[in-house]
Design an enzyme around this catalytic site. Structure first.
Site, PDB file in Angstrom:
ATOM      1  N   ASP A   1     -15.833  -0.270  -8.499  1.00  0.00           N
ATOM      2  CA  ASP A   1     -14.891   0.593  -7.788  1.00  0.00           C
ATOM      3  C   ASP A   1     -15.351   2.034  -7.993  1.00  0.00           C
ATOM      4  OD1 ASP A   1     -12.378   1.499  -6.589  1.00  0.00           O
ATOM      5  OD2 ASP A   1     -11.757   1.952  -8.646  1.00  0.00           O
TER       6      ASP A   1
ATOM      7  N   ASP B   1     -12.944   5.453  -7.434  1.00  0.00           N
ATOM      8  CA  ASP B   1     -11.919   6.352  -7.967  1.00  0.00           C
ATOM      9  C   ASP B   1     -11.288   5.776  -9.229  1.00  0.00           C
ATOM     10  OD1 ASP B   1     -12.170   8.308  -5.946  1.00  0.00           O
ATOM     11  OD2 ASP B   1     -10.970   7.091  -4.583  1.00  0.00           O
TER      12      ASP B   1
END
Length: 246
Positions: A10, A12
């Site tokens: 991922d 953020d």
């Protein structure tokens, strides 16, 4: 037993602690265009349950400010301006990688384990982060990048992970997701991946009981993770956690 062929990250809150800069950039955009919205940290933590910046704005209007009615085109313009402000501030050096991320990426690549990205954020945000917070050539470190603006449904739907797997040309059983949120965990698991969670300030307290492992961060020589023996999550540890889940 499936081998570990790829790590899928991922962005953020996982590659870098970006959420606070996103929040600041949203507020700067609202002020610039004359909206009297101010998203404080407590509110933004709630809003992060909605994945995607445009979707977050729509949710805020529906749930918190019924006095305005902004059409989809207007929301898109607001989000584009927010992205521009975020990118400008990132280029000024506002962000750096989370502890252990750089070390683990280099360790994986040196061992022949591919690295990929699956995120709800947009491709311009990904490129800007990698180039400013990692290295000018960092985009090339990743064998596949799947962004939120390329799929019909964002996390917790599995779409972005499914796209990343397609671009890698690998089955889910040979890949491991690294996330920081419950939405990301659910997305990875729905796509058939095991998932390791690195908790971020905006996601602590969420239910990560379905993760293979939950740690504060991956750790490195300077910033050791007290929850892990030796202070660092290594590729060998990830391989062990991955194999035990299969």
């Amino acid at each position: 037993m499936s081998r570990l062929s790829a790590l899928i990250f991922d962005v953020d809150g996982t590659l870098a602690e970006t959420e606070e800069l996103h929040r600041i950039s949203f507020n700067a955009t609202f002020a610039e265009i004359g909206l009297d919205w101010e998203w404080d940290r407590a509110l933004y933590r709630e809003l992060l349950a909605v994945t995607g910046g445009k979707e977050r704005i729509r949710y805020y209007i529906d749930e918190f400010d019924g006095s305005v009615d902004i059409p989809p085109a207007g929301i898109k313009q607001i989000h584009e301006r927010k992205t521009a402000i975020y990118t400008e501030r990132m280029a000024e050096g506002a962000l750096g990688p989370r502890p252990g991320i750089l070390r683990l990426i280099h360790e994986a690549r040196n061992a022949g384990v591919k690295c990929a990205i699956a995120t709800t954020t947009s491709r311009p945000n990904i490129d800007a982060l990698l180039q400013s917070a990692f290295a000018p050539e960092a985009v090339g470190w990743f064998d596949a990048i799947a962004a939120g603006d390329e799929v019909p449904r964002k996390k917790p739907a599995p779409d972005v992970y499914t796209l990343a797997l397609e671009r890698l040309g690998l089955p889910a059983a040979e890949c491991l997701a690294i996330e920081d949120s419950r939405n990301g965990l659910d997305s990875a698991r729905a796509a058939g991946l095991g998932c390791v969670i690195t908790i971020s300030p905006y996601t602590d307290g969420q239910d990560f009981s379905q993760a293979l492992k939950t740690v504060a961060h991956l750790g490195d020589l300077e910033t050791r993770n007290p929850a892990i023996e030796g202070g660092m999550v290594t590729l060998a540890m990830l391989q062990s956690w991955h194999s035990r889940a299969r």
